[in-house]
Design an enzyme around this catalytic site. Structure first.
Site, PDB file in Angstrom:
ATOM      1  N   GLU A   7       0.412   1.369   3.439  1.00 25.62           N
ATOM      2  CA  GLU A   7      -0.894   1.932   3.754  1.00 25.62           C
ATOM      3  C   GLU A   7      -1.723   2.016   2.472  1.00 25.62           C
ATOM      4  OE1 GLU A   7      -2.590   6.001   5.928  1.00 25.62           O
ATOM      5  OE2 GLU A   7      -0.753   6.083   4.729  1.00 25.62           O
ATOM      6  N   CYS A  42       2.016   6.165   8.574  1.00 19.09           N
ATOM      7  CA  CYS A  42       2.178   7.388   7.782  1.00 19.09           C
ATOM      8  C   CYS A  42       2.281   8.657   8.620  1.00 19.09           C
ATOM      9  CB  CYS A  42       1.038   7.491   6.765  1.00 19.09           C
ATOM     10  SG  CYS A  42       1.447   8.556   5.339  1.00 19.09           S
ATOM     11  N   LYS A  44      -5.035   3.966  13.155  1.00 19.00           N
ATOM     12  CA  LYS A  44      -4.253   5.182  12.923  1.00 19.00           C
ATOM     13  C   LYS A  44      -4.790   6.352  13.741  1.00 19.00           C
ATOM     14  CE  LYS A  44      -2.566   8.101   9.101  1.00 19.00           C
ATOM     15  NZ  LYS A  44      -2.667   8.303   7.633  1.00 19.00           N
TER      16      LYS A  44
END
Length: 527
Positions: free
Chosen positions: A91, A227, A194
């Protein structure tokens, strides 16, 4: 016992152990015979914009990003030389971080939806303007004949609406933290935005949760998330419960001991969810970002830099088994169908199994001699602790109605470090909001009980133990972290029908830092 191979800080451990996690799925825990593939992840020391809050021109943004992409080119070639069929970058690895909404503008590219349009940026570069990064990634995959996943910022137009419930930002477009996946010929095959942002001023939360997968000829289906997503149900657990067994995880993970170090929690997720996780992290010592790995339910190849190690990138390559898709179970009664009548979610030696004539003895709720308890904070949560002061013992600690039990025996009776067993059940509200039930054995930072729960990286004391919790969730992620950030695989794990989870381990190779059963109560996150 595990067979351990060490090369520098790269570790591989292998043990026959079955995951505890999903009561909602059944199926083989091992891969099909002789079915495997070669995966690679790259931990990248990202070259940052020194002034990320100041807007730059597109030319300046490209000059910056090309520096990181030059490194990607080198690592893709290295991965291909080692036979990698899929390569994952972290990321924020191309553009960096700490932008605001306006200062990231020149870094954005509009990424077409592969579900609506078939496009190969390498062979058709003129179809879409301002897609230089997409083109370079596509050609990288094509040149090296591998599947490639990277993370980049995406700009998508949205219709401005007068409705007060409209999710369209006032400037008329969305900005997303985005994974892109390319086929080995350069075709753009997946785009994921995300869902769970971590204080990311430059990005928007997608209007709807995206559950994105892509297919490969060598390992079947892969799922994508990023993440902070790993701590939440959507989309990570949704992918798992769809039966996706290979997950791709670009991250810029800031380590938080004693429970949320990168290699510790990422391997725990792999083991708990019974999946392969390809985790590529950023390397940035100032932000405590390090630790990448290729994790399966029975092996891990990982790198976690230690103090004094050069701050540099690291390529990890490993052959891993293809995990067969799991069938979604229709009822809890089917839990023992797999494995010739043995529950697919449990494995244990006799000493760790709850036999019918001794189940009460193995319950965290059963009566044990009381020990003095105290409250100490661990990652901002008030854990109830009990000290482990005896050479061996059988102790229980409760936080409300949630109880944890530990049977332990120190391998050296004159150890000088302080340890405690802690329990917490409640809503974590610092740097995120998520409901937990956690049992954890921790080395305290000092010899005073007030230091229990503080960050510790090294330990000398070793114990044989059985750790057990009476969870109210099936989502439990087990981990054993030893001195200097080494992982050990539990000797056995068992999940009972009443969601009691037991982790047993002996002959610890390193000093114990943390042994944890990290339960997530996803359904209580918003209460």
């Amino acid at each position: 016992m595990p067979r351990v191979k060490e090369t520098g800080r790269k570790m591989l451990f292998i043990i026959a152990v079955v995951s505890v996690y999903l009561a909602s799925v059944i199926g083989p825990t091992d891969s099909t015979a002789d079915s495997s593939y070669v995966a690679a992840v790259y931990e990248h020391k990202v070259i940052l914009n020194p002034d990320p809050r100041t807007p730059v021109s597109r030319h300046e943004a490209l000059q910056h990003m090309q520096k990181n992409l030059d490194i990607y080119e080198e690592q893709a070639a290295r991965a291909a030389q080692q036979g990698a069929q899929i390569l994952v970058f972290p990321e924020d690895g191309i553009h960096g971080f700490n932008f605001n909404r306006s200062s990231i503008a020149a870094y954005l590219e509009t990424i077409p939806n592969p579900q609506e349009e078939s496009w190969n940026p390498c062979t058709e570069p003129e179809r879409h303007n301002n897609t230089e990064v997409l083109q370079r990634l596509s050609c990288m995959a094509r040149r090296n004949n591998l599947y490639l996943v990277a993370n980049m910022p995406d700009l998508q137009p949205c219709p401005l609406k007068t409705s007060p419930t409209s999710t369209c930002p006032p400037d008329g477009h969305w900005q997303f933290n985005t994974n892109v996946a390319f086929r080995s010929d350069g075709l753009l095959i997946a785009r994921y935005h995300k869902q769970n942002l971590f204080f990311e001023q430059s990005f928007d939360t997608p209007p709807e949760v995206e559950v994105i997968t892509f297919d490969t000829p060598f390992a079947g289906k892969f799922g994508l998330f990023i993440c902070f997503d790993i701590l939440f149900h959507d989309p990570a657990v949704e992918l798992v419960e769809m039966g996706v067994r290979q997950l791709i995880f670009p991250t810029a993970w800031m380590n938080e001991l004693p429970l949320l170090d990168s290699v510790q929690f990422h391997s725990a997720f792999s083991l708990g969810a019974n999946v392969t996780l390809l985790a590529a992290n950023i390397r940035n010592d100032q932000r405590i970002m390090k630790g990448s790995g290729i994790y399966t339910p029975f092996s891990a190849t990982y790198h976690h830099a230690w103090k004094g190690d050069p701050e540099e990138g690291r390529l990890l390559v490993a052959r891993v088994p293809v995990l067969e898709p799991l069938e979604v179970k229709q009822s809890a009664a089917k839990e023992v169908e797999a494995g010739g009548g043995e529950s697919a979610s449990s494995v244990a030696t006799d000493s760790g199994r709850c036999h019918q004539d001794s189940c009460d003895d193995h319950s965290p709720d059963s009566v044990h001699p009381s020990h003095p308890t105290f409250i100490s904070f661990m990652f901002h949560d008030p854990f109830t602790f009990v000290l482990l002061n005896e050479t061996k013992g059988d102790v229980k600690v409760c936080n409300g109605t949630f109880c944890c039990r530990l049977q332990y025996r120190w391998l050296l009776q004159d150890h000088k470090e302080l340890y405690a067993l802690g329990a917490f059940a409640g809503l974590h509200t610092v740097d995120g909001r998520y409901a937990l039930q956690v049992c954890a054995v921790v080395r305290c930072a000092g010899l005073d009980q007030s230091s229990c729960g503080q960050e510790v990286e090294e330990a000398e004391s070793k114990m044989d133990f059985l750790l057990e919790g009476n969870f109210d969730t099936k989502y439990v992620y087990p981990s054993i972290l030893t001195s200097r950030m080494f992982l050990e695989q539990p000797e056995s794990l068992e999940k009972a029908a009443d969601m009691r989870v037991t982790m047993k381990h002996s002959n610890t190779k390193g000093g114990l830092v943390t042994a944890s059963l990290y339960g997530r109560m996803y359904h209580l996150d918003n209460e």
